[in-house]
Design an enzyme around this catalytic site. Sequence first.
Site, short mmCIF file in Angstrom:
data_model
loop_
_atom_site.label_atom_id
_atom_site.label_comp_id
_atom_site.label_asym_id
_atom_site.label_seq_id
_atom_site.Cartn_x
_atom_site.Cartn_y
_atom_site.Cartn_z
N SER A 1 0.65 -1.29 -0.01
CA SER A 1 -0.03 -0.04 -0.15
C SER A 1 0.88 1.25 -0.05
O SER A 1 0.44 2.35 -0.76
CB SER A 1 -1.01 0.12 1.15
OG SER A 1 -0.27 -0.36 2.49
N HIS B 1 -1.81 -8.85 2.08
CA HIS B 1 -1.50 -7.81 2.66
C HIS B 1 -2.52 -7.29 3.63
O HIS B 1 -3.19 -8.12 4.60
CB HIS B 1 -1.27 -6.49 1.71
CG HIS B 1 -0.89 -5.37 2.03
ND1 HIS B 1 -0.04 -5.09 3.25
CD2 HIS B 1 -0.85 -4.18 1.39
CE1 HIS B 1 0.12 -3.62 3.43
NE2 HIS B 1 -0.17 -3.24 2.22
N HIS C 1 5.80 -12.77 7.51
CA HIS C 1 5.98 -11.27 7.10
C HIS C 1 7.46 -11.19 6.09
O HIS C 1 8.20 -12.12 6.16
CB HIS C 1 6.42 -10.61 8.06
CG HIS C 1 6.00 -9.06 7.73
ND1 HIS C 1 7.17 -8.24 7.35
CD2 HIS C 1 4.88 -8.39 7.97
CE1 HIS C 1 6.65 -6.90 7.19
NE2 HIS C 1 5.30 -7.12 7.68
N ARG D 1 3.35 -4.91 16.78
CA ARG D 1 2.02 -4.55 16.44
C ARG D 1 0.64 -5.46 17.15
O ARG D 1 -0.39 -5.03 17.63
CB ARG D 1 1.37 -4.10 15.14
CG ARG D 1 2.39 -2.99 14.43
CD ARG D 1 1.98 -2.70 13.20
NE ARG D 1 2.45 -3.81 12.07
CZ ARG D 1 2.32 -4.08 10.80
NH1 ARG D 1 1.89 -3.02 10.17
NH2 ARG D 1 2.84 -5.19 10.09
N ASP E 1 -2.14 -8.57 11.52
CA ASP E 1 -3.54 -8.82 11.26
C ASP E 1 -3.97 -10.21 12.08
O ASP E 1 -5.33 -10.37 12.00
CB ASP E 1 -3.65 -9.25 9.84
CG ASP E 1 -3.38 -7.93 8.88
OD1 ASP E 1 -3.61 -6.88 9.05
OD2 ASP E 1 -2.43 -8.31 8.02
N1 CMX Z 1 1.12 -19.82 5.80
C1 CMX Z 1 1.61 -20.85 5.12
N2 CMX Z 1 2.69 -20.69 4.20
C2 CMX Z 1 3.32 -19.51 4.33
C3 CMX Z 1 3.24 -18.49 5.27
C4 CMX Z 1 1.78 -18.62 6.29
N3 CMX Z 1 1.54 -17.73 6.81
N4 CMX Z 1 3.97 -17.59 5.26
C5 CMX Z 1 4.77 -17.78 4.25
N5 CMX Z 1 4.50 -18.97 3.63
C6 CMX Z 1 5.19 -19.77 2.53
C7 CMX Z 1 4.96 -18.73 1.32
O1 CMX Z 1 3.77 -18.96 0.77
C8 CMX Z 1 6.17 -19.51 0.48
O2 CMX Z 1 5.79 -20.64 0.14
P1 CMX Z 1 5.94 -21.26 -1.35
O3 CMX Z 1 7.63 -20.98 -1.59
O4 CMX Z 1 5.57 -22.32 -1.62
O5 CMX Z 1 5.60 -19.98 -2.49
C9 CMX Z 1 7.16 -19.81 1.63
O6 CMX Z 1 6.48 -19.93 2.87
C10 CMX Z 1 8.31 -18.72 1.60
O7 CMX Z 1 7.60 -17.39 2.08
P2 CMX Z 1 8.42 -16.31 2.90
O8 CMX Z 1 9.59 -15.65 1.99
O9 CMX Z 1 8.57 -16.73 4.13
O10 CMX Z 1 7.40 -15.20 2.83
P3 CMX Z 1 6.94 -14.15 1.74
O11 CMX Z 1 8.03 -12.93 2.11
O12 CMX Z 1 6.94 -14.50 0.48
O13 CMX Z 1 5.39 -13.49 2.18
C11 CMX Z 1 3.66 -13.13 3.37
C12 CMX Z 1 5.08 -12.97 3.18
C13 CMX Z 1 2.92 -12.04 4.50
C14 CMX Z 1 2.89 -12.67 1.97
C15 CMX Z 1 3.36 -14.48 3.77
O14 CMX Z 1 3.89 -14.74 4.91
C16 CMX Z 1 1.81 -14.77 3.90
O15 CMX Z 1 1.29 -15.49 2.64
N6 CMX Z 1 1.21 -14.74 5.29
C17 CMX Z 1 -0.09 -15.11 5.37
C18 CMX Z 1 -0.94 -13.80 4.95
C19 CMX Z 1 -0.71 -12.67 5.88
O16 CMX Z 1 -0.93 -12.78 6.79
N7 CMX Z 1 -0.35 -11.55 4.93
C20 CMX Z 1 -0.45 -10.19 6.20
C21 CMX Z 1 0.93 -9.68 6.19
C22 CMX Z 1 0.86 -8.20 7.01
C23 CMX Z 1 0.18 -7.30 6.15
O17 CMX Z 1 0.79 -6.75 4.92
O18 CMX Z 1 -0.90 -6.85 6.72
#
Ligand code: CMX
Length: 441
Positions: free
Chosen positions: A241, A271, A318, A327, A373
């Site tokens: 964002s 996000h 994250h 937070r 979140d």
């Molecule tokens: N549950 C399951 N798998 C997860 C995970 C979770 N909460 N967090 C990361 N992973 C997975 C990724 O999907 C990725 O899998 P693949 O290699 O199969 O694609 C792997 O672990 C590596 O990811 P990462 O490097 O640890 O995390 P990223 O930087 O790529 O992504 C985020 C970060 C937040 C998108 C991810 O942790 C996620 O999807 N979390 C759940 C959604 C969420 O809570 N988002 C809110 C974030 C805060 C905000 O912006 O408001």
Amino acid sequence: MEVLKGLFKQKAEQANAEIKEILKEHGSKVIGEVTLSQVYQGMRGITGLVTETSLLDAQEGIRFRGYTIPELREKLPKAPDGKEPLPEGLFFLMLIGELPTEDDVQRVTNILQRRSHVPAHVFHTIDALPVNAHPMTQFVAGIMAAQTESEFSRRYSEGMNKRDYWAATFDDCIDLIARLPRIAAYIYRRKYHFGQHIQPNGLLDWAGNLAHMMGFDNEGFKELMRLYMTIHADHEGGNVSAHTTHLVGSALSDPYLSFAAGMNGLAGPLHGLANQEVIKWIFEMQEKLGSEMPTKAEIAQYVQDTLSSGKVVPGYGHAVLRKTDPRYTAQMDFGKTHMPNDPLCQTVWNIYEVVPPILQSLGKVKNPWPNVDAHSGALLVHFGLKEYEFYTVLFGVSRALGVMASLCWDRALGFPLERPKSITTAQVKRWLKGEDEIWGD
Ligand code: CMX
């Protein structure tokens, strides 16, 4: 308004002079290197932006102009009889770079009150959407409709001198922040309370008034809104964002257009939409198990089921943080103080014990800890705000404080059009064989 604007101008002139000096002496210093993996995998860890308002440390979490969340909760001015910081104070801190006095905060509150009028066509635009449209869709439509009021856009079309960009941006940013609570509350009442709207209360602070217009007049909820609006406001510049708002703003799209773009990014489930996904996921778990407070073993099984069906565990992980999000901790502290026996909060705390080791065991998740979140919905539900599709709108109202303060700085520092270089895989293959340069124009 003129006092705040004058103070900002003074700070911006100082910063401009300092940056000029830094670049004159050190402009050619190399700040990092970029690997092919980073280019393909979401640009993680590439330093490529300046965002003055806050800085994220992977281990420690966010600092706003040097202050942590616990420090903000202690040092920022509060509402009368309140214990949580007024978000207007954080806005002052991000904009001016100094902790505000009580008077500074009162001045911001007054400015926002005075400039909060929302033209009727904004409400008509929202009303043109089906009532079941997602609240974020209605929110973005409302922001876009309000763009007719943009000073920046009007003055640009009249031939504004680039020296004045910051001032027109400043006016728009303040107006937009002032208007957002009314727009958000309008959507909430339209969608969930049969369009029975509540007029603003001119004596309330910015977050208190949002609570009031949504129909939540108890002090506990107002305090929660003050905390909520403070902790969601900013998370340095690279998140979707903030980065989108900054990127779109770099084309000199006015603050309304830029912020609406940022909000479309916030509406993504990886996000800001994760806040609704968390509570939806917990409600589904409760329903599936037929229990208001599932055991840790039941939660663990539900987490495994989520993962094996190819979904993420919402609220965990994250892109930058590598520990529990402060937070989250601030919200847990609020919950333990105000609602220690709330079954939903207790479930959120049980999930916190269960999820990290499971995610760690996957071996690929870089951060198994909860983010902002994972907790917010449980606090909102406690006060009766169960309509989880609305949660990301609240996140968006708060996020305006950070990204609008940053946009003021972007224009005041004269940041140019943002335009990084992209490559193709065909070029990468040629480059790997030594047949092509990767750094061409
Ligand atoms: N549950 C399951 N798998 C997860 C995970 C979770 N909460 N967090 C990361 N992973 C997975 C990724 O999907 C990725 O899998 P693949 O290699 O199969 O694609 C792997 O672990 C590596 O990811 P990462 O490097 O640890 O995390 P990223 O930087 O790529 O992504 C985020 C970060 C937040 C998108 C991810 O942790 C996620 O999807 N979390 C759940 C959604 C969420 O809570 N988002 C809110 C974030 C805060 C905000 O912006 O408001």
